[in-house]
Enzyme design. Structure first.
Site, PDB file in Angstrom:
ATOM      1  NE  ARG B  58     -39.463   2.036  21.536  1.00  0.00           N
ATOM      2  CZ  ARG B  58     -40.314   1.112  21.991  1.00  0.00           C
ATOM      3  NH1 ARG B  58     -40.008   0.407  23.058  1.00  0.00           N
ATOM      4  NH2 ARG B  58     -41.449   0.880  21.380  1.00  0.00           N
ATOM      5  CB  THR B  59     -34.029   6.736  22.261  1.00  0.00           C
ATOM      6  OG1 THR B  59     -34.083   5.357  21.876  1.00  0.00           O
ATOM      7  CG2 THR B  59     -32.697   7.027  22.920  1.00  0.00           C
ATOM      8  CE  LYS B  86     -33.572  28.008   7.860  1.00  0.00           C
ATOM      9  NZ  LYS B  86     -33.565  29.063   8.883  1.00  0.00           N
ATOM     10  NE  ARG B 108     -31.316   7.045  17.947  1.00  0.00           N
ATOM     11  CZ  ARG B 108     -32.125   6.049  18.315  1.00  0.00           C
ATOM     12  NH1 ARG B 108     -33.251   5.833  17.666  1.00  0.00           N
ATOM     13  NH2 ARG B 108     -31.802   5.266  19.325  1.00  0.00           N
ATOM     14  CG  HIS B 136     -28.602   2.735  21.225  1.00  0.00           C
ATOM     15  ND1 HIS B 136     -28.599   3.840  22.057  1.00  0.00           N
ATOM     16  CD2 HIS B 136     -29.915   2.417  21.038  1.00  0.00           C
ATOM     17  CE1 HIS B 136     -29.854   4.149  22.349  1.00  0.00           C
ATOM     18  NE2 HIS B 136     -30.663   3.310  21.749  1.00  0.00           N
TER      19      HIS B 136
END
Lengths: 309, 309, 309
Positions: B58-59, B86, B108, B136
């Site tokens: 969504r974001t 890694k 994010r 956010h």
């Protein structure tokens, strides 16, 4: 002069002239990343496919950014979501891709020779972005581009490559490219990580101990220990590896005072390289990454522009 | 006036003027989504990287569409395929990315402060697209943009936020932004989902029962119950949660008749909100999504345009 | 004449005129793939979302390349990273996407009717890229485009479709499209892979044995055995299947000498088709893939251009 190949599959078969052409072209692309508008229309209307059978954010992102800054359309395909899981053969997968008329396919595959197989089979240009432990030519070329900002490439220059030579396509591509330019390459690895026959390559010196390899060199290339493969147990422990082969301040002092330190990334800090060395002024590790975008722009440009001729 | 920051990391440190500048810019971008040709050349030649260590279609899609409508090149990187696997450190990953000269990195990450850490470390602009339960900011700003289409933002306005406040970066960013504009915020959550100290924030009122929070408010923001985290058992059962804290017609009737209902999505219909309320005329949930693209265009534009000055 | 639908959901409800319009438009796009600059500005400023709830590199890549060659912005969403995993309903997912103002959504979903459900719910154009075992209209249309390069489409033409008809949306879409054009379709499958009622469709002939189906036909379409579904045991063994239903040189000789051989890919060589047949001059399998890009450009163009009217 120029670059007239359909593909870039390795450095082994590149001539010194071809290497210099690629580096000169890359040099001219370095400036673009510093512009406010980092984009040129060179490959507008061209399609570049990143076909990655092994995951690699770093290399894929570098090629994707390079393609987009040349105004090409970039399409990413990763193996986990590909028809490979449905049992299709590699050549059928590639034939299908070719039928969609891409201009350049950038391929990474775990098997030696995969890029060569594909290139021989299709009309699109192929860039080898790593085939097993064999070659990773754009990495070697970006390494040369990085060295050339500090040192004169050619006879007299001495480069030490230390680490898991046997499983490193980075080492292999560098050895071919460096020796082609007449540069001396000292390699050093634990016996389990050293392939046979290296000593037979003109310009290569095999050293037992890192101290021997580092003595008076201009460039130090440290290789990544692939932690994710450590189940194979090529070395008693990471701590032992770091103690004997890791690059630290003390060992680096054996190289020339103006020696530069390189690493293809991702680094295992505290294993093959200490943090103080990785973050020192001698380290050019992030320049390698920046140069990677410029070098890949040059490769895509030189291969992708051929359709016009 | 203007927006002179390098980064957008949270709403906590934004001034009322900065918030208004962002909303005004977003307002002007809302119109673009209604054009037949939804594209402006504002960020041509700029590179926007979506660096998502937590999955979020969504974001990520909202930022990707916003970037492309500004003519930027958008590059997506997800953690599952990144060098993180890694064993590389976050700062090394980001240093490498920075070396490829992106203009804006949208990040994010599950850890509080990740975006701040990155922003302080590199030259590219950073947009925090969610750091743990902390902030956010673009969600809060798009919420403000949505409210502003229906209500006057400022003192006198009353907003109820109901749900898992403790684990919600959406709640946190909204609380900072709303109170900065002088708006009263009533928060309501089960005791296990209510962080301490909220009552000390000027403009925040903590309510025990949703009925108390809803009484006469102009805006109702329902938070998502994160079903995927329910192993932590913050509430006896979803049915109990819905019965006591869920928004239904009966409870909504306690708010002002012209109150609007918001939800950051994805909704759990029948849990924190009933379907009839989610689909009612008072719900502006899809406007939030539309405004999200416009707001993110404004953020990318204001941050990305700075390189020109 | 023209194509005035909002969506392309299947071939079942397309008229012969509509099919011909799509094929004529695709014909004009075939030429673009052969240009040095494979790009036209037809859909500049439009957003095409590839919403794939089932993985499919092949189809997704074909649509992505088609969108980019029309200068549209292409955004890929795959189910594994989508809000679906967070428990959101399909319609909520789609409502959210619609709120971001895409012009065309290309959807693949494992459930029959998913594309229809979405199309009826939102304003964006929807292209069905496969809904369960129901329809895959662009595959059938690209098959028609491929046939039309070799044969005259219309009454008198005979096409054999052999394989797992019951689970094949490719077969279903082809049956509707071919019979609409008055073409005779012979279907042949093991009893466990043959749906009931096919014999009631005008123009369809059900054959017991592949030899019967192949006799004198102009076109042979082999279907893929879905190895990944073989746990369902629809046939004793792959070897038995290959022996009885696989297309080999001997069986192909029963068709007309100028018959063409088609396969939607990915092929299981040695199962439903032998390698010598797949690689023979009668095979047009890779032309199908090339035509896929042109056909999808036509579909996106005809649907996406409607906003201008």
């Amino acid at each position: 002069m120029g670059f007239r190949r359909k593909d870039l599959l390795g450095t082994r078969d590149l001539s010194a002239d071809e290497i210099r052409t690629l580096l000169e072209s890359a040099e001219s692309f370095k400036e673009i990343a510093e512009r406010p508008l980092k984009k040129v229309p060179a490959l507008r209307g061209k399609t570049v496919v990143n076909l990655f059978f092994e995951p690699s954010t770093r290399t894929r992102t570098s090629f994707e950014i390079a393609a987009k800054r040349l105004s090409a359309d970039a399409v990413n395909i990763s193996a986990s979501t590909s028809s490979v899981v449905k049992g299709e053969s590699l050549l059928d997968t590639v034939d299908n891709l070719q039928a969609m008329a891409p201009d350049i396919i950038v391929v990474r595959h775990k098997s030696v020779g995969a890029a060569h197989l594909i290139a021989g089979h299709i009309g699109a240009s192929v860039v080898n972005a790593g085939d097993g432990a064999n070659e990773h030519p754009t990495q070697a070329l970006l390494d040369l581009l990085t060295i050339s900002a500090h040192k004169k490439l050619g006879p007299g220059l001495r480069v030490a490559i230390i680490g898991d030579i046997a499983h490193s396509r980075v080492a292999r591509s560098n050895i071919w490219a460096l020796t082609t330019l007449g540069i001396t390459v000292r390699v050093c690895a634990p016996p389990t990580m050293l392939p046979r026959g290296l000593e037979n390559i003109k310009g290569v010196e095999v050293c037992r101990r890192p101290e021997e390899a580092l003595d008076g060199v201009d460039v130090v290339m440290m290789l990544r220990i692939q932690l994710e493969r450590q189940d194979r147990l090529l070395f008693p422990s990471l701590r032992d590896y770091a103690a004997i082969f890791g690059l630290n301040r003390r060992r680096l002092a054996l190289a020339r005072p103006d020696a530069i330190v390189m690493h293809p990334g991702p680094m295992n800090r505290g294993v093959e390289i200490t943090s103080d060395v990785a973050d020192s002024e001698q380290a050019v590790i992030l320049s390698q990454v920046s140069n990677g975008v410029a070098l890949r722009m040059a490769v895509l440009f030189l291969l992708g522009g051929q359709g016009h001729e």
